[in-house]
Design a protein around this motif. Structure first.
Motif, PDB file in Angstrom:
ATOM      1  N   ASP A 140       0.872  -1.168   0.000  1.00 13.35           N
ATOM      2  CA  ASP A 140       0.000   0.000   0.000  1.00 13.35           C
ATOM      3  C   ASP A 140       0.909   1.218   0.000  1.00 13.35           C
ATOM      4  OD1 ASP A 140      -1.710   2.203   0.620  1.00 13.35           O
ATOM      5  OD2 ASP A 140      -3.176   0.755   1.367  1.00 13.35           O
ATOM      6  N   GLY A 163      -3.835   3.218  -1.620  1.00 13.91           N
ATOM      7  CA  GLY A 163      -4.668   2.031  -1.653  1.00 13.91           C
ATOM      8  C   GLY A 163      -3.854   0.803  -1.971  1.00 13.91           C
ATOM      9  N   PRO A 164      -4.519  -0.370  -1.922  1.00 11.27           N
ATOM     10  CA  PRO A 164      -3.805  -1.622  -2.132  1.00 11.27           C
ATOM     11  C   PRO A 164      -3.351  -1.780  -3.582  1.00 11.27           C
ATOM     12  CG  PRO A 164      -6.149  -2.033  -1.956  1.00 11.27           C
ATOM     13  CD  PRO A 164      -5.947  -0.582  -1.647  1.00 11.27           C
ATOM     14  N   ASP A 178      -9.877  -4.693 -11.246  1.00 10.38           N
ATOM     15  CA  ASP A 178      -9.584  -4.363  -9.856  1.00 10.38           C
ATOM     16  C   ASP A 178      -9.160  -5.663  -9.177  1.00 10.38           C
ATOM     17  OD1 ASP A 178      -9.468  -3.759  -7.198  1.00 10.38           O
ATOM     18  OD2 ASP A 178     -11.536  -3.007  -7.051  1.00 10.38           O
ATOM     19  N   THR A 201     -13.378  -8.555  -1.716  1.00  6.37           N
ATOM     20  CA  THR A 201     -12.875  -8.149  -0.405  1.00  6.37           C
ATOM     21  C   THR A 201     -12.801  -9.307   0.574  1.00  6.37           C
ATOM     22  OG1 THR A 201     -15.105  -7.516   0.247  1.00  6.37           O
ATOM     23  CG2 THR A 201     -13.674  -5.778  -0.632  1.00  6.37           C
ATOM     24  N   TRP A 217      -8.944 -10.977   0.723  1.00  8.34           N
ATOM     25  CA  TRP A 217      -7.762 -10.355   1.331  1.00  8.34           C
ATOM     26  C   TRP A 217      -8.186  -9.571   2.567  1.00  8.34           C
ATOM     27  CZ3 TRP A 217      -6.931  -4.897   1.399  1.00  8.34           C
ATOM     28  CH2 TRP A 217      -7.921  -4.144   0.713  1.00  8.34           C
ATOM     29  N   ARG A 218      -7.210  -9.283   3.382  1.00  5.08           N
ATOM     30  CA  ARG A 218      -7.428  -8.422   4.545  1.00  5.08           C
ATOM     31  C   ARG A 218      -6.181  -7.551   4.685  1.00  5.08           C
ATOM     32  NH1 ARG A 218      -4.424 -10.233   9.067  1.00  5.08           N
ATOM     33  NH2 ARG A 218      -3.686 -12.381   8.955  1.00  5.08           N
ATOM     34  N   ARG A 219      -6.221  -6.655   5.652  1.00  7.72           N
ATOM     35  CA  ARG A 219      -4.998  -5.893   5.912  1.00  7.72           C
ATOM     36  C   ARG A 219      -4.264  -6.464   7.114  1.00  7.72           C
ATOM     37  NH1 ARG A 219      -4.230  -1.219   2.886  1.00  7.72           N
ATOM     38  NH2 ARG A 219      -6.130  -0.269   2.084  1.00  7.72           N
ATOM     39  N   LEU A 220      -2.948  -6.481   7.047  1.00 12.19           N
ATOM     40  CA  LEU A 220      -2.162  -6.773   8.229  1.00 12.19           C
ATOM     41  C   LEU A 220      -2.303  -5.604   9.202  1.00 12.19           C
ATOM     42  CD1 LEU A 220       1.123  -8.178   6.646  1.00 12.19           C
ATOM     43  CD2 LEU A 220      -0.583  -9.441   7.958  1.00 12.19           C
ATOM     44  N   PRO A 221      -2.025  -5.831  10.481  1.00 12.10           N
ATOM     45  CA  PRO A 221      -2.048  -4.705  11.434  1.00 12.10           C
ATOM     46  C   PRO A 221      -1.145  -3.559  10.990  1.00 12.10           C
ATOM     47  CG  PRO A 221      -1.879  -6.791  12.611  1.00 12.10           C
ATOM     48  CD  PRO A 221      -1.743  -7.113  11.149  1.00 12.10           C
ATOM     49  N   THR A 222      -0.152  -3.868  10.212  1.00 11.71           N
ATOM     50  CA  THR A 222       0.767  -2.836   9.716  1.00 11.71           C
ATOM     51  C   THR A 222       0.298  -2.214   8.409  1.00 11.71           C
ATOM     52  OG1 THR A 222       2.002  -4.764   8.923  1.00 11.71           O
ATOM     53  CG2 THR A 222       2.871  -3.629  10.849  1.00 11.71           C
ATOM     54  N   GLY A 223      -0.848  -2.662   7.886  1.00 11.27           N
ATOM     55  CA  GLY A 223      -1.467  -1.965   6.766  1.00 11.27           C
ATOM     56  C   GLY A 223      -1.367  -2.624   5.407  1.00 11.27           C
ATOM     57  N   ALA A 227      -3.208 -17.184   1.791  1.00 14.17           N
ATOM     58  CA  ALA A 227      -1.747 -17.303   1.706  1.00 14.17           C
ATOM     59  C   ALA A 227      -1.229 -18.225   2.792  1.00 14.17           C
ATOM     60  CB  ALA A 227      -1.096 -15.930   1.843  1.00 14.17           C
ATOM     61  N   TRP A 273       4.232 -16.493   3.459  1.00 14.71           N
ATOM     62  CA  TRP A 273       4.429 -15.102   3.055  1.00 14.71           C
ATOM     63  C   TRP A 273       5.478 -14.450   3.929  1.00 14.71           C
ATOM     64  CZ3 TRP A 273       3.134 -11.712   6.971  1.00 14.71           C
ATOM     65  CH2 TRP A 273       2.145 -12.125   7.896  1.00 14.71           C
ATOM     66  N   MET A 312     -10.781   4.208  -3.126  1.00 12.01           N
ATOM     67  CA  MET A 312     -10.462   2.986  -2.388  1.00 12.01           C
ATOM     68  C   MET A 312     -11.182   1.803  -3.016  1.00 12.01           C
ATOM     69  SD  MET A 312      -8.368   3.037   0.129  1.00 12.01           S
ATOM     70  CE  MET A 312      -7.229   4.382  -0.079  1.00 12.01           C
ATOM     71  N   ASN A 350     -12.092  -2.672   3.458  1.00 17.80           N
ATOM     72  CA  ASN A 350     -11.131  -3.194   4.432  1.00 17.80           C
ATOM     73  C   ASN A 350     -10.426  -2.007   5.083  1.00 17.80           C
ATOM     74  OD1 ASN A 350     -11.793  -5.541   3.022  1.00 17.80           O
ATOM     75  ND2 ASN A 350      -9.819  -6.480   3.499  1.00 17.80           N
ATOM     76  N   ARG A 382      -7.592   0.001   7.433  1.00 18.42           N
ATOM     77  CA  ARG A 382      -6.178  -0.029   7.799  1.00 18.42           C
ATOM     78  C   ARG A 382      -6.093   0.188   9.299  1.00 18.42           C
ATOM     79  NH1 ARG A 382      -0.754   2.003   6.151  1.00 18.42           N
ATOM     80  NH2 ARG A 382      -1.280   1.974   3.950  1.00 18.42           N
ATOM     81  N   ALA A 411      -2.707  -0.449  14.624  1.00 19.99           N
ATOM     82  CA  ALA A 411      -1.832  -1.205  15.515  1.00 19.99           C
ATOM     83  C   ALA A 411      -0.525  -1.549  14.821  1.00 19.99           C
ATOM     84  CB  ALA A 411      -2.528  -2.489  15.960  1.00 19.99           C
TER      85      ALA A 411
END
Lengths: 188, 188
Positions: A48, A52-53, A113, A118, A121-127, A134, A137, B1, B5, B7, B10
């Motif tokens: 990101d 955006g992703p 796209d 949705t 996938w998701r977001r990691l806590p770090t974004g 997966a 990774w 966006m 999902n 962001r 954390a």
């Protein structure tokens, strides 16, 4: 000296061996033909960049160093995704299993796209975007961006590693075809 | 966006998914485990640094750019061959076929004279060692030597390309085992 093979002083181009072709390196067809049959593991690299992703399928991910943990991959200058990955601070490199060929295709397809589903996938806590299915990774911080022709070679320092069971059935790409191992014959 | 999902703010490490393991990136075992199952094509890189022929098996050769033709590979700092390859001006990158697994093994073995069998190689007119049974190979000039951890990432500009028929049965390396394609099942 290891042998009596002599070093010739001539500067002529190498002669072709029987059955083979010497290609003009100034024409991209020869280079592409040489690598077309060179197999590769398959990865999806996501990031990101603040806009955006973004993500793409990469068949150029290689381990570079285990201590410290570094990996590298090449990004084509012709991909519109390349400047966005290059601009990111961190990436997630998903090493794909055979069951993820749909993701490999999706992240290699232009004009769609790639993050539309949705649930995939998701977001990691770090974004960073993470593909939900997966199994293996690595999260990494981009350490070097090496211009190489029109492409960019990325060197990234690994921050997190996740391994899993599915890694034993990896996806392999060769000559525009997807394979898996160990369905193939073992060479001895 | 692209999606809803969110962001998260954390900074905690990513949680492991069921069945997987989050590895400590400071320990090389996790990094190695992640890449152990990542398949790779197999190459033998040869050169002559002025002190005689030198070569090693590399599973990190990637195409970087077709125009201009550039390839890259990684050399481990722990290999005694690395400084000699790095010191050379040019290299020959042989992309190995399944029938060349013996060469792959030989150039991955320490403590032997990898060029002892003088019938197995010759010199190109330009001086580099060439494996006689090589079907696909590229001669390239080292353009960049990028230090990366204890390793070196080599970027090389392709000068000659030779392709052949055997390239359709490439050698694949994964989890310390040799495979070939297309003996494996195609994923669709």
């Amino acid at each position: 000296m290891h042998s009596d093979n002599t070093r010739a002083g001539a500067t002529a181009a190498p002669a072709p061996s029987p059955g083979g072709r010497v290609r003009d390196p100034a024409c991209p067809e020869g280079f592409k033909a040489a690598f077309r049959h060179h197999p590769a593991g398959v990865a999806v690299v996501t990031a990101d960049d603040g806009e955006g992703p973004v993500g793409l399928t990469a068949t150029s991910v290689i381990p570079v160093s285990a201590e410290p943990p570094l990996l590298a991959f090449s990004l084509s200058g012709r991909s519109s995704t390349t400047p966005r990955i290059t601009a990111a601070e961190t990436v997630v490199v998903h090493l794909l299993a055979a069951g993820q060929v749909e993701a490999a295709r999706r992240f290699a397809t232009s004009g769609i796209d790639r993050f539309a589903d949705t649930a995939a996938w998701r977001r990691l806590p770090t974004g960073e975007p993470l593909l939900c299915d997966a199994d293996v990774w690595l999260r990494a911080r981009i350490a070097e961006r090496v211009p190489a022709g029109g492409s960019t070679l990325i060197v990234a320092a690994v921050l997190h590693v996740r391994t899993g069971d599915e890694s034993r059935f990896p996806l392999v790409y060769q000559d525009r075809t997807w394979y898996t191992l160990p369905g193939s014959a073992t060479v001895d």
